[in-house]
Design a protein around this motif. Sequence first.
Motif, PDB file in Angstrom:
ATOM      1  N   SER A   1       4.794 141.275   9.398  1.00  0.00           N
ATOM      2  CA  SER A   1       4.950 142.732   9.272  1.00  0.00           C
ATOM      3  C   SER A   1       3.671 143.480   9.642  1.00  0.00           C
ATOM      4  N   SER A   2       2.557 142.780   9.690  1.00  0.00           N
ATOM      5  CA  SER A   2       1.300 143.437  10.055  1.00  0.00           C
ATOM      6  C   SER A   2       1.236 143.769  11.549  1.00  0.00           C
ATOM      7  N   LEU A   3       2.121 143.158  12.352  1.00  0.00           N
ATOM      8  CA  LEU A   3       2.133 143.420  13.794  1.00  0.00           C
ATOM      9  C   LEU A   3       3.038 144.603  14.118  1.00  0.00           C
ATOM     10  N   ASN A   4       2.655 145.324  15.141  1.00  0.00           N
ATOM     11  CA  ASN A   4       3.462 146.430  15.642  1.00  0.00           C
ATOM     12  C   ASN A   4       4.642 145.849  16.434  1.00  0.00           C
ATOM     13  N   PRO A   5       5.893 146.226  16.124  1.00  0.00           N
ATOM     14  CA  PRO A   5       7.056 145.678  16.847  1.00  0.00           C
ATOM     15  C   PRO A   5       6.999 145.924  18.354  1.00  0.00           C
ATOM     16  N   ARG A   6       6.477 147.058  18.723  1.00  0.00           N
ATOM     17  CA  ARG A   6       6.365 147.387  20.152  1.00  0.00           C
ATOM     18  C   ARG A   6       5.402 146.424  20.859  1.00  0.00           C
ATOM     19  N   LEU A   7       4.318 146.083  20.172  1.00  0.00           N
ATOM     20  CA  LEU A   7       3.346 145.140  20.724  1.00  0.00           C
ATOM     21  C   LEU A   7       3.977 143.762  20.927  1.00  0.00           C
ATOM     22  N   VAL A   8       4.778 143.309  19.972  1.00  0.00           N
ATOM     23  CA  VAL A   8       5.437 142.001  20.077  1.00  0.00           C
ATOM     24  C   VAL A   8       6.403 141.985  21.256  1.00  0.00           C
ATOM     25  N   ARG A   9       7.236 143.011  21.370  1.00  0.00           N
ATOM     26  CA  ARG A   9       8.180 143.083  22.495  1.00  0.00           C
ATOM     27  C   ARG A   9       7.449 143.124  23.828  1.00  0.00           C
ATOM     28  N   ARG A  10       6.384 143.927  23.891  1.00  0.00           N
ATOM     29  CA  ARG A  10       5.615 144.043  25.128  1.00  0.00           C
ATOM     30  C   ARG A  10       4.984 142.706  25.499  1.00  0.00           C
ATOM     31  N   ARG A  11       4.458 141.991  24.510  1.00  0.00           N
ATOM     32  CA  ARG A  11       3.828 140.697  24.760  1.00  0.00           C
ATOM     33  C   ARG A  11       4.839 139.677  25.265  1.00  0.00           C
ATOM     34  N   LEU A  12       6.025 139.631  24.641  1.00  0.00           N
ATOM     35  CA  LEU A  12       7.076 138.708  25.097  1.00  0.00           C
ATOM     36  C   LEU A  12       7.541 139.054  26.507  1.00  0.00           C
ATOM     37  N   ARG A  13       7.730 140.325  26.781  1.00  0.00           N
ATOM     38  CA  ARG A  13       8.154 140.759  28.099  1.00  0.00           C
ATOM     39  C   ARG A  13       7.105 140.409  29.161  1.00  0.00           C
ATOM     40  N   HIS A  14       5.849 140.622  28.839  1.00  0.00           N
ATOM     41  CA  HIS A  14       4.756 140.326  29.766  1.00  0.00           C
ATOM     42  C   HIS A  14       4.717 138.821  30.098  1.00  0.00           C
ATOM     43  N   ILE A  15       4.842 137.994  29.087  1.00  0.00           N
ATOM     44  CA  ILE A  15       4.810 136.545  29.296  1.00  0.00           C
ATOM     45  C   ILE A  15       6.043 136.098  30.098  1.00  0.00           C
ATOM     46  N   ALA A  16       7.184 136.691  29.810  1.00  0.00           N
ATOM     47  CA  ALA A  16       8.416 136.319  30.530  1.00  0.00           C
ATOM     48  C   ALA A  16       8.323 136.684  32.010  1.00  0.00           C
ATOM     49  N   PHE A  17       7.771 137.851  32.316  1.00  0.00           N
ATOM     50  CA  PHE A  17       7.650 138.246  33.728  1.00  0.00           C
ATOM     51  C   PHE A  17       6.596 137.438  34.459  1.00  0.00           C
ATOM     52  N   ARG A  18       5.557 137.035  33.744  1.00  0.00           N
ATOM     53  CA  ARG A  18       4.486 136.259  34.354  1.00  0.00           C
ATOM     54  C   ARG A  18       4.981 134.874  34.686  1.00  0.00           C
TER      55      ARG A  18
END
Length: 141
Positions: free
Chosen positions: A124-141
């Motif tokens: 819960s300490s993480l921002n949900p938007r940051l998690v989604r952005r990180r997953l999306r970035h790794i998936a596109f890479r």
Amino acid sequence: MKARLVVFPIKGRTWCFSSSIDSATVASQSSNAPSTFKDLWKTIFSSPRKTNNASDGLKVELVVDFAADKMNRAWTNLEKAPQGTLKNKIHWVGLKLLSRVKPTEIFFKSIPKELKCVEITYPSSLNPRLVRRRLRHIAFR
């Protein structure tokens, strides 16, 4: 098919990703793949001669699933080989080669294409938007 992705930071920009997939669905999917080359051949060439892009794509997926199933079975046999045998040494070399592959690549390869629902679990300490952005970035890479 449902999957759960667990995401948590380890240190700084280093994050850990893990996935778990409903085992009942995975077992039913693996039974759809032909078990022998003869069955694969019959499945591919028993369809009508008129082909379109959709049926060609299904045939390619059948071949890929068949090959992946065979490789998984062979890898399992190598794993079970007694210590000191040639099969055991081949398994050791394979593990060394796999250690060079990026963990995120292995993570995304483990997620099947037929997902209907993905549940992402993170602290819960993480921002949900940051998690989604990180997953999306790794998936596109």
